[in-house]
Design a protein around this motif. Structure first.
Motif, short mmCIF file in Angstrom:
data_model
loop_
_atom_site.label_atom_id
_atom_site.label_comp_id
_atom_site.label_asym_id
_atom_site.label_seq_id
_atom_site.Cartn_x
_atom_site.Cartn_y
_atom_site.Cartn_z
N ALA A 71 2.52 12.80 2.11
CA ALA A 71 1.99 11.69 2.91
C ALA A 71 1.13 10.76 2.07
O ALA A 71 1.20 9.54 2.20
N GLU A 72 0.32 11.33 1.18
CA GLU A 72 -0.57 10.51 0.35
C GLU A 72 0.25 9.66 -0.63
O GLU A 72 0.00 8.46 -0.78
N GLN A 73 1.23 10.27 -1.30
CA GLN A 73 2.05 9.51 -2.25
C GLN A 73 2.91 8.47 -1.55
O GLN A 73 3.11 7.37 -2.09
N LEU A 74 3.40 8.77 -0.36
CA LEU A 74 4.18 7.80 0.39
C LEU A 74 3.31 6.61 0.79
O LEU A 74 3.73 5.46 0.70
N SER A 75 2.09 6.88 1.17
CA SER A 75 1.14 5.82 1.51
C SER A 75 0.88 4.93 0.30
O SER A 75 0.84 3.70 0.42
N TRP A 76 0.72 5.54 -0.88
CA TRP A 76 0.50 4.77 -2.11
C TRP A 76 1.71 3.91 -2.43
O TRP A 76 1.58 2.76 -2.84
N ALA A 77 2.92 4.47 -2.26
CA ALA A 77 4.15 3.73 -2.55
C ALA A 77 4.28 2.52 -1.62
O ALA A 77 4.62 1.42 -2.06
N ALA B 204 1.84 -0.15 -2.69
CA ALA B 204 2.29 -0.83 -3.90
C ALA B 204 3.40 -1.84 -3.57
O ALA B 204 3.41 -2.95 -4.11
N ILE B 205 4.30 -1.47 -2.69
CA ILE B 205 5.38 -2.38 -2.30
C ILE B 205 4.80 -3.58 -1.56
O ILE B 205 5.19 -4.73 -1.81
N GLN C 225 16.05 -10.33 -2.32
CA GLN C 225 16.01 -8.88 -2.20
C GLN C 225 14.93 -8.29 -3.09
O GLN C 225 14.68 -8.78 -4.18
N THR C 226 14.35 -7.22 -2.60
CA THR C 226 13.40 -6.44 -3.38
C THR C 226 13.89 -5.00 -3.32
O THR C 226 14.12 -4.47 -2.23
N LYS C 227 14.06 -4.39 -4.49
CA LYS C 227 14.53 -3.00 -4.54
C LYS C 227 13.48 -2.14 -5.21
O LYS C 227 12.89 -2.54 -6.21
N ARG C 228 13.25 -0.97 -4.65
CA ARG C 228 12.32 -0.01 -5.22
C ARG C 228 12.92 1.39 -5.10
O ARG C 228 13.55 1.73 -4.12
N SER C 229 12.65 2.18 -6.12
CA SER C 229 13.07 3.57 -6.12
C SER C 229 11.89 4.42 -5.63
O SER C 229 10.78 4.30 -6.14
#
Length: 90
Positions: free
Chosen positions: A51-57, A60-61, A38-42
Motif C-alpha cells: 500500500a505504501e509503495q503504491l501510494s508513492w507510485a 510520482a505519476i 499518452q503517458t506510460k509507466r511501469s
C-alpha cells in the motif's frame, strides 16, 4: 487485473486508463488524455502489493502529469545568455 485497472481508473479519472500484465508480475500503465497524448509507466509487482509503495507510485505519476501540464520553458531559455570566466584569486 480488473481490480487494479479500476483502482487506477478511479485515481486518474480524467484519463483513459489501460493496463497490461508484465511477465514479472507488474503492469504497464497507460494514461491517455483527451487530446491524445499518452503517458506510460511501469509499476512493479512489489509496488502493486504494498500500500505504501503504491501510494508513492501514484504520487510520482501525479507529479509527472502536473509537470507535463505546466509546459516548462525550453532549456535554452533558462541558460545564461552571457558566459564569462570566474574570478581567480592569488
Amino acid at each position: 487485473m480488473d481490480l487494479i485497472q479500476e483502482k487506477f481508473a478511479s485515481v486518474f479519472s480524467a484519463y483513459d486508463v489501460t493496463t497490461q500484465a508484465r511477465p514479472d508480475g507488474g503492469i504497464l500503465l497507460t494514461l491517455r488524455a483527451t487530446d491524445g497524448t499518452q503517458t506510460k509507466r511501469s509499476i512493479s509487482y512489489a509496488q502493486l502489493h504494498s500500500a505504501e509503495q503504491l501510494s508513492w507510485a501514484i504520487s510520482a505519476i501525479r507529479r509527472d502529469l502536473a509537470e507535463q501540464a505546466s509546459e516548462l520553458p525550453v532549456i535554452s531559455l533558462l541558460q545564461s545568455q552571457q558566459r564569462f570566466a570566474l574570478p581567480t584569486y592569488r
